[in-house]
Motif scaffolding. Structure first.
Motif, PDB file in Angstrom:
ATOM      1  N   SER A 123       0.944  -0.924   0.125  1.00  0.00           N
ATOM      2  CA  SER A 123       0.073   0.309   0.219  1.00  0.00           C
ATOM      3  C   SER A 123       0.718   1.161   0.065  1.00  0.00           C
ATOM      4  O   SER A 123       1.694   1.363   0.363  1.00  0.00           O
ATOM      5  CB  SER A 123      -0.788   0.028   1.848  1.00  0.00           C
ATOM      6  N   CYS A 124       0.074   2.324  -0.755  1.00  0.00           N
ATOM      7  CA  CYS A 124       1.254   3.625  -1.180  1.00  0.00           C
ATOM      8  C   CYS A 124       1.055   4.252   0.031  1.00  0.00           C
ATOM      9  O   CYS A 124       0.146   4.763   0.927  1.00  0.00           O
ATOM     10  CB  CYS A 124       0.563   3.599  -2.045  1.00  0.00           C
ATOM     11  N   SER A 125       1.806   4.835   1.016  1.00  0.00           N
ATOM     12  CA  SER A 125       1.996   5.445   2.678  1.00  0.00           C
ATOM     13  C   SER A 125       1.705   6.806   2.285  1.00  0.00           C
ATOM     14  O   SER A 125       2.100   6.738   0.801  1.00  0.00           O
ATOM     15  CB  SER A 125       2.850   5.440   3.102  1.00  0.00           C
ATOM     16  N   SER A 126       1.038   8.272   3.090  1.00  0.00           N
ATOM     17  CA  SER A 126       1.241   9.829   2.844  1.00  0.00           C
ATOM     18  C   SER A 126       2.189  10.263   2.591  1.00  0.00           C
ATOM     19  O   SER A 126       2.241  10.798   2.110  1.00  0.00           O
ATOM     20  CB  SER A 126       0.208   9.594   3.757  1.00  0.00           C
ATOM     21  N   SER A 128       5.275   8.417   1.602  1.00  0.00           N
ATOM     22  CA  SER A 128       5.716   8.090   0.167  1.00  0.00           C
ATOM     23  C   SER A 128       4.747   8.703  -1.508  1.00  0.00           C
ATOM     24  O   SER A 128       5.089   8.878  -2.279  1.00  0.00           O
ATOM     25  CB  SER A 128       5.940   7.198  -0.056  1.00  0.00           C
ATOM     26  N   SER A 129       3.847   8.963  -1.537  1.00  0.00           N
ATOM     27  CA  SER A 129       2.682   9.874  -2.193  1.00  0.00           C
ATOM     28  C   SER A 129       3.107  10.103  -3.054  1.00  0.00           C
ATOM     29  O   SER A 129       2.791  10.417  -4.273  1.00  0.00           O
ATOM     30  CB  SER A 129       1.500   9.755  -1.504  1.00  0.00           C
ATOM     31  N   GLN A 130       3.583  11.368  -3.218  1.00  0.00           N
ATOM     32  CA  GLN A 130       4.455  12.720  -3.660  1.00  0.00           C
ATOM     33  C   GLN A 130       5.381  11.775  -4.377  1.00  0.00           C
ATOM     34  O   GLN A 130       5.997  12.491  -5.571  1.00  0.00           O
ATOM     35  CB  GLN A 130       4.745  13.547  -2.841  1.00  0.00           C
ATOM     36  N   THR A 131       5.913  10.746  -3.933  1.00  0.00           N
ATOM     37  CA  THR A 131       7.366  10.261  -4.952  1.00  0.00           C
ATOM     38  C   THR A 131       6.612   9.298  -5.540  1.00  0.00           C
ATOM     39  O   THR A 131       7.608   8.514  -6.454  1.00  0.00           O
ATOM     40  CB  THR A 131       8.441   9.676  -4.046  1.00  0.00           C
ATOM     41  N   LYS A 132       5.351   8.728  -5.752  1.00  0.00           N
ATOM     42  CA  LYS A 132       4.661   7.624  -6.636  1.00  0.00           C
ATOM     43  C   LYS A 132       3.217   8.181  -7.581  1.00  0.00           C
ATOM     44  O   LYS A 132       2.683   8.901  -7.302  1.00  0.00           O
ATOM     45  CB  LYS A 132       4.315   6.468  -5.791  1.00  0.00           C
ATOM     46  N   THR A 133       3.714   7.775  -8.583  1.00  0.00           N
ATOM     47  CA  THR A 133       2.703   7.861  -9.430  1.00  0.00           C
ATOM     48  C   THR A 133       0.705   7.773  -8.449  1.00  0.00           C
ATOM     49  O   THR A 133       0.630   6.561  -7.907  1.00  0.00           O
ATOM     50  CB  THR A 133       2.233   6.628 -10.895  1.00  0.00           C
ATOM     51  N   PRO A 134       0.141   7.877  -9.217  1.00  0.00           N
ATOM     52  CA  PRO A 134      -1.620   7.497  -8.248  1.00  0.00           C
ATOM     53  C   PRO A 134      -1.508   6.511  -8.566  1.00  0.00           C
ATOM     54  O   PRO A 134      -2.146   5.245  -7.887  1.00  0.00           O
ATOM     55  CB  PRO A 134      -2.604   8.226  -9.300  1.00  0.00           C
ATOM     56  N   SER A 135      -1.132   5.867  -9.699  1.00  0.00           N
ATOM     57  CA  SER A 135      -1.502   3.979  -9.856  1.00  0.00           C
ATOM     58  C   SER A 135      -1.455   3.418  -8.685  1.00  0.00           C
ATOM     59  O   SER A 135      -1.406   2.184  -8.330  1.00  0.00           O
ATOM     60  CB  SER A 135      -1.382   3.954 -10.814  1.00  0.00           C
ATOM     61  N   HIS A 137      -1.189   3.048  -5.729  1.00  0.00           N
ATOM     62  CA  HIS A 137      -2.244   3.363  -4.618  1.00  0.00           C
ATOM     63  C   HIS A 137      -2.984   1.859  -4.668  1.00  0.00           C
ATOM     64  O   HIS A 137      -3.544   1.717  -3.828  1.00  0.00           O
ATOM     65  CB  HIS A 137      -3.106   4.327  -4.423  1.00  0.00           C
ATOM     66  N   PHE A 138      -2.802   1.261  -5.956  1.00  0.00           N
ATOM     67  CA  PHE A 138      -3.827   0.129  -6.567  1.00  0.00           C
ATOM     68  C   PHE A 138      -2.710  -0.895  -7.053  1.00  0.00           C
ATOM     69  O   PHE A 138      -2.783  -2.028  -6.979  1.00  0.00           O
ATOM     70  CB  PHE A 138      -5.231   0.479  -7.645  1.00  0.00           C
ATOM     71  N   GLY A 139      -1.346  -1.080  -6.454  1.00  0.00           N
ATOM     72  CA  GLY A 139      -0.935  -1.474  -5.620  1.00  0.00           C
ATOM     73  C   GLY A 139       0.423  -2.198  -7.651  1.00  0.00           C
ATOM     74  O   GLY A 139       0.467  -1.062  -8.308  1.00  0.00           O
ATOM     75  N   GLU A 140       0.831  -3.112  -7.680  1.00  0.00           N
ATOM     76  CA  GLU A 140       1.204  -3.828  -8.948  1.00  0.00           C
ATOM     77  C   GLU A 140       0.792  -3.165 -10.714  1.00  0.00           C
ATOM     78  O   GLU A 140      -0.695  -2.921  -9.945  1.00  0.00           O
ATOM     79  CB  GLU A 140       2.172  -4.786  -9.133  1.00  0.00           C
ATOM     80  N   VAL A 141       0.945  -3.805 -11.737  1.00  0.00           N
ATOM     81  CA  VAL A 141      -0.307  -3.347 -12.658  1.00  0.00           C
ATOM     82  C   VAL A 141      -0.734  -4.764 -12.877  1.00  0.00           C
ATOM     83  O   VAL A 141      -1.879  -4.396 -12.593  1.00  0.00           O
ATOM     84  CB  VAL A 141       0.426  -3.942 -13.884  1.00  0.00           C
ATOM     85  N   ARG A 142      -0.874  -5.174 -12.211  1.00  0.00           N
ATOM     86  CA  ARG A 142      -1.552  -7.014 -12.450  1.00  0.00           C
ATOM     87  C   ARG A 142      -2.873  -6.689 -11.093  1.00  0.00           C
ATOM     88  O   ARG A 142      -4.049  -7.174 -11.456  1.00  0.00           O
ATOM     89  CB  ARG A 142      -1.212  -8.373 -11.874  1.00  0.00           C
TER      90      ARG A 142
END
Length: 307
Positions: A123-126, A128-135, A137-142
């Protein structure tokens, strides 16, 4: 695997385990020629074939054709009340029947595989959310693909007077996470009498299986992902949006259960929690968990990040 699990449900409860498809006139028995939905598999497996809880999450609500603000509020209240009942029902089942009715390794593997397909990938923590794309938050591509597929299929099969087929899955995820939390709270609080452990030694204390922790973590993450992703797609369904308070409610109950377990552990081993906080600003529980119950940390993070 699913029917092996369902076979353990008493005959009186078997009628209650009808799937969302069954509620629309489609049977889901092994001998039926009607379509058996993937959502049925998710619900039955996640809830371990517990008929009472399954009946709580699949019941089709009374949806009016012309919703209003007041009706919208009543629908949300209905979902919150339904979640309360489902969580309590599953918590009761865990304490009464889980050790005798869910002993198949194959069932456990199936359950974990299904939960991981929706809630895996972290899960994307608050922070580290600024350094990660919104997607992210939904895990990996699969994981994102699996969630989107379920929601898009739910939107494609939507019809007036019929709940989205993804809604019972989200309810099942919330019931599982919340039920685990409530059962932990009740079990570990019962073991404490007058501030002392009821058992004579740590061996008498209920143990918490690692698989249960992992399943609870994945279930609360998956429930949150469903609700959030539903708000991002073009054909979002209002009924799934109304499940947001249920996700928060279940995350809170799971968190309370983890704290109850940590406190019972500290008391059993006669640990003074205050000694773990050198600042004196807290009771030392979180510091104790980080140092002595580190297996709880991923689940607590999942609760926080899901909220």
């Amino acid at each position: 695997l699913l029917y092996q699990t369902s076979a353990k449900v008493p005959a009186a409860e078997a009628k209650k385990t009808a799937s969302p498809a069954t509620k629309e006139g489609v049977t889901s028995t092994p001998s039926s020629k009607k379509k058996f939905l993937t959502e049925d598999l998710f619900i039955q497996s996640i809830l371990m074939g517990d008929g009472n809880t399954v009946s709580q999450v699949i019941a089709n609500p009374d949806i009016e054709t012309q919703p209003s603000v007041a009706l919208f509020k009543s629908h949300q209240d209905d979902e919150i009340s339904r979640n309360d009942k489902a969580v309590a029902s599953f918590a009761k089942w865990i304490q009464s029947y889980s050790t005798t009715a869910s002993g198949r390794l194959s069932d456990d593997i199936l359950r974990m595989s299904l939960l991981e397909s929706l809630g895996g990938g972290g899960s994307c923590s608050s922070a580290s959310s600024q350094t990660k794309t919104p997607s992210r938050h939904f895990g990996e591509v699969r994981h994102e693909s699996a969630l989107r597929k379920r929601l898009e299929l739910s939107a494609a099969t939507a019809a007036p007077g019929r709940q989205p087929i993804a809604a019972p899955v989200v309810r099942a995820l919330c019931a599982f996470a919340g039920g685990v939390g409530v059962s932990m709270s009740e079990i570990y609080r019962q073991e404490m009498k007058d501030g002392k452990p009821a058992g004579k030694c740590s061996a008498d204390m209920w143990k918490l299986p690692p698989g249960s922790l992992a399943a609870a973590e994945l279930s609360i993450i998956a429930a949150a992902r469903f609700v959030v992703m539903n708000s991002t797609i073009d054909k979002r369904h209002e009924r799934i949006c109304l499940l947001l308070p249920c996700v928060l409610q279940s995350a809170y109950k799971l968190r309370c259960g983890l704290f109850a377990y940590a406190k019972a552990t500290a008391t059993t081993y006669e640990v003074k929690l205050a000694s773990f906080d050198k600042t004196g600003r807290t009771d030392g529980l979180m510091q104790f968990i980080e140092q002595k119950c580190s297996d709880l940390c991923p689940v607590l993070s999942a609760c926080n990040n899901s909220a």
